[in-house]
Design a protein around this motif. Sequence first.
Motif, mmCIF file in Angstrom:
data_model
loop_
_atom_site.group_PDB
_atom_site.id
_atom_site.type_symbol
_atom_site.label_atom_id
_atom_site.label_comp_id
_atom_site.label_asym_id
_atom_site.label_seq_id
_atom_site.Cartn_x
_atom_site.Cartn_y
_atom_site.Cartn_z
ATOM 1 N N ARG A 77 47.848 37.795 45.178
ATOM 2 C CA ARG A 77 46.711 36.745 45.313
ATOM 3 C C ARG A 77 46.159 36.159 44.107
ATOM 4 N NH1 ARG A 77 40.973 37.504 45.521
ATOM 5 N NH2 ARG A 77 41.121 39.690 44.682
ATOM 6 N N ILE A 78 46.215 34.806 44.444
ATOM 7 C CA ILE A 78 45.619 33.930 43.336
ATOM 8 C C ILE A 78 44.222 33.831 43.321
ATOM 9 C CG2 ILE A 78 45.654 31.816 42.052
ATOM 10 C CD1 ILE A 78 48.310 32.991 42.298
ATOM 11 N N LYS A 79 43.458 34.453 42.189
ATOM 12 C CA LYS A 79 41.870 34.992 42.449
ATOM 13 C C LYS A 79 41.335 33.520 41.970
ATOM 14 C CE LYS A 79 40.212 38.515 41.245
ATOM 15 N NZ LYS A 79 39.862 39.945 40.512
ATOM 16 N N THR A 80 41.962 32.611 41.118
ATOM 17 C CA THR A 80 41.180 31.334 41.095
ATOM 18 C C THR A 80 41.542 30.278 41.699
ATOM 19 O OG1 THR A 80 41.526 32.143 38.610
ATOM 20 C CG2 THR A 80 40.640 29.628 39.130
ATOM 21 N N SER A 83 44.015 26.394 41.642
ATOM 22 C CA SER A 83 44.313 26.293 40.122
ATOM 23 C C SER A 83 45.598 25.671 40.079
ATOM 24 C CB SER A 83 44.592 27.750 39.584
ATOM 25 O OG SER A 83 45.433 28.532 40.332
ATOM 26 N N GLY A 84 46.297 25.657 40.972
ATOM 27 C CA GLY A 84 47.934 25.013 40.873
ATOM 28 C C GLY A 84 48.984 25.994 40.374
ATOM 29 N N LEU A 85 48.400 27.330 40.307
ATOM 30 C CA LEU A 85 49.311 28.259 39.781
ATOM 31 C C LEU A 85 50.215 29.011 40.927
ATOM 32 C CD1 LEU A 85 50.042 30.177 37.253
ATOM 33 C CD2 LEU A 85 48.594 32.047 38.484
ATOM 34 N N SER A 86 51.325 29.197 40.905
ATOM 35 C CA SER A 86 52.118 30.045 41.906
ATOM 36 C C SER A 86 52.605 31.254 41.448
ATOM 37 C CB SER A 86 53.034 29.195 42.654
ATOM 38 O OG SER A 86 54.004 28.538 41.753
ATOM 39 N N ALA A 87 52.428 32.302 42.045
ATOM 40 C CA ALA A 87 53.130 33.691 41.572
ATOM 41 C C ALA A 87 53.830 34.370 42.460
ATOM 42 C CB ALA A 87 51.866 34.480 40.742
ATOM 43 N N GLU A 97 46.001 43.219 37.583
ATOM 44 C CA GLU A 97 45.259 41.994 37.567
ATOM 45 C C GLU A 97 45.881 41.199 36.257
ATOM 46 O OE1 GLU A 97 41.051 39.650 36.747
ATOM 47 O OE2 GLU A 97 41.077 41.383 38.292
ATOM 48 N N PHE A 98 46.283 40.121 36.407
ATOM 49 C CA PHE A 98 47.024 39.249 35.267
ATOM 50 C C PHE A 98 46.162 38.055 34.991
ATOM 51 C CE2 PHE A 98 50.112 41.750 36.804
ATOM 52 C CZ PHE A 98 50.777 42.632 35.866
ATOM 53 N N SER A 468 43.528 33.693 37.086
ATOM 54 C CA SER A 468 44.026 35.035 37.175
ATOM 55 C C SER A 468 44.555 35.506 38.699
ATOM 56 C CB SER A 468 42.514 36.007 37.355
ATOM 57 O OG SER A 468 41.861 35.905 35.939
ATOM 58 N N PHE A 469 45.425 36.205 38.441
ATOM 59 C CA PHE A 469 46.068 36.668 40.085
ATOM 60 C C PHE A 469 46.173 38.268 39.733
ATOM 61 C CE2 PHE A 469 49.771 35.867 37.186
ATOM 62 C CZ PHE A 469 50.735 37.049 37.408
#
Length: 758
Positions: A77-80, A83-87, A97-98, A468-469
């Motif tokens: 789960r992308i917390k931000t 954000s454009g982040l994929s994980a 949490e990272f 953060s994710f």
Amino acid sequence: MGSDLRLTGLASGMDWQPIVDKLLELEAIPKKRLESQKAENEAKVSDLGVLKSQLDSLKSAATALQDESLFHARSVRIKTANSGLSATATTGALTGEFKIKVESLASSTEISSKNRTSSRLANSINLSDKLSDLPLHAPITAGTFTISGKTYNISSTEITLQDLMDQINATTGGVDGVNPEGDSTGVTISYDSASDKMLLNSGISEDDSQNLLVLGSTTDTSNFLQSMKFFGQPESGQIYSKYSLGSIDMTVSLANANFASAFSGLSSGFGNFFIGEGEGAVRIDYDVNNDSLASVINRVNDSSANVFMYYDPVGDRFVVRNERTGTLGIVMHESEDWDTISSANRGSGNILSLMGLAAPKSISEEYDSADLANYQKGDFVTISADGTYWQALQDSPTEAPDPDSNQWLQVIQGVVRSMGSEIGANSSVRVNDGELVYSNKSDFSAAEHGYEGITFNISQVSLGATISFQVSKDASAAKGAIDKLVEEFNDAQDYISSLTTVSQDGDNVTSSRFTGNQEISRLGSELRRQFFGKSTPHSESGTTVDNSNLTVSTNNASNDEINNIATQLGLDNSDDGYVIKVLNQDPTGEVGYFEWDGTSWSSITPSFSTYRMTNVGLDFSVGSNNIKVKDSSLLLEELENNPEKVFALFSESLVEDAYDSITQTNRNYQGITQSLNDYINNFLTGDSDSGYKGAYQAFLDSIESQNERIDEKIINIDKYLESREKILSDGFMRMEEMQSKMDSQMQTLEGAFNNKKK
């Protein structure tokens, strides 16, 4: 008597055929019973086929649950937000949490001819060429164009550019050039061959802000002004083309493509160059008489060199860019002898030099410090004293060629290499405020950051952003597989029940096809027994719970290790009953258990219990072989907190003849799905080693054998009925013949008596 007597009753007057049919029908009753029995058998075969399908579906659901990765799945789960982040996180990845801070974004190495020379790569235009033949990247079209309100018409592109310029510059009313106002000023057009640009001169001071050159009109139909690269806001004074006009034609043969210099070093028009060096170099061949620039560029881009080449006709530049990002260099060459790693990599021709990328194969001009200010960007010199070659990177350099100078580039004849300023950048991030982590792409995996199974991509993230994710256990896949197993188990039980049930409606009692069949009747309870398992836990099984509070690796005979643990944990009287499990108890080397009595440790025999289906919220319905989910939240809780135990409960592989410290015996153990599949396989196909074919196959073989016997009996009955019909028919036929003879004799007698009376 002939066949006429086949007409029943022809002589006797009695229709005897129905009598024969009725007699045959009565004698065919056993056949009908056999046919009914065969139909019943075929219905049983059909039922058994459905049963097999149900059991196969149950097996598939059980087998699917044996995939251990289901029990260690992860969700991200992308917390931000936005954000454009994929994980992503693979099975068994570290949870938690990272926090990712993006310090730099990856870019690609890109070499360009503009970084090396300011010289034109394409020939300048020729005013004597027809408009249709001009080497422009946007060919001139026929139609009208407007300069300061004066409209001109190009009726044919077969006129020369000089002819068109003469029309614009023609003297009207005593004034040269376009003169729409009829005053003493006019607009003239000229060509600057040094810069390869057109010049429009308004004849008005550049300080005059009222009389401006306005180019074009909404009614224009020719692109002449755009082809001459006149763009921008209206101006006074003089207006130059924004860019040089001549362009390399990408569609014609290389020999006619309008390169500024000539091709050389070819063999019958054929040349080649290499991208890379050594064994991994990619060879690109070309034929100047048949290949176009577009085909050569496509050849490069379609190759395995992992670069993208293009020609920019507006900027008159060639660019080669790495398809991959990161600090990866680019090397290209057309030298016959530079690549010493592979003697086969011998280039020919000079296309890279004509593109403004590679240094020419021959550089003979000796560097002259006295002429330093006269060198132009792109000039090549040699310093014969040390055998080096150099290219000026700016006009009028102020420094002598030197590796530390930014004004000169040391080059190799016939070779182009990416300069430091052209090298791409790596991505870099900080994970959880740690050290910088680098990647030559936008993806970061365990190879870069060290967290096994976790990958994230920052290509769409803003530089400097912190995102953060959360990586969590994902029990949904395992729960779905367990729910599917329960569903298929209950479907199979319902169908088995339908095959054996006895129903009563008032005084009417109805049996199913397999009522009374012990194998089918026992199947449902056997499946239940396999699912429920044995009541005795196995000490080596993942489903065995030993109720210990802590597990340690070793402990010596003096209990030093566990005494230290008691001190560390601060155990006292209130901790009476605390149990430690020791995996290697000295001196026996076996598993040992110790219980804290409030002041010291004592060796104990552990109390074992079994982790069962009720521990995950499942149980059997009262008076039924069906499973029900009593507590779905408990199932999810166990999948998240004790996935190893849930996996062992359902799918632990068979272990044979293993010593069980609880029962002090050697015995087998395995998970629910393993037991289910073993039993179903045994029921359906038996055991080839023992020769047992399985109850299912035994049923089919028995029914098939019965049907074969029934078919034989039916054939025999059919033969008998055929023979019987012939006997009955022949008997009645003889009766007809006798009746016919008697009638004939009677007629004869009557005739004789009648004649005597006369």
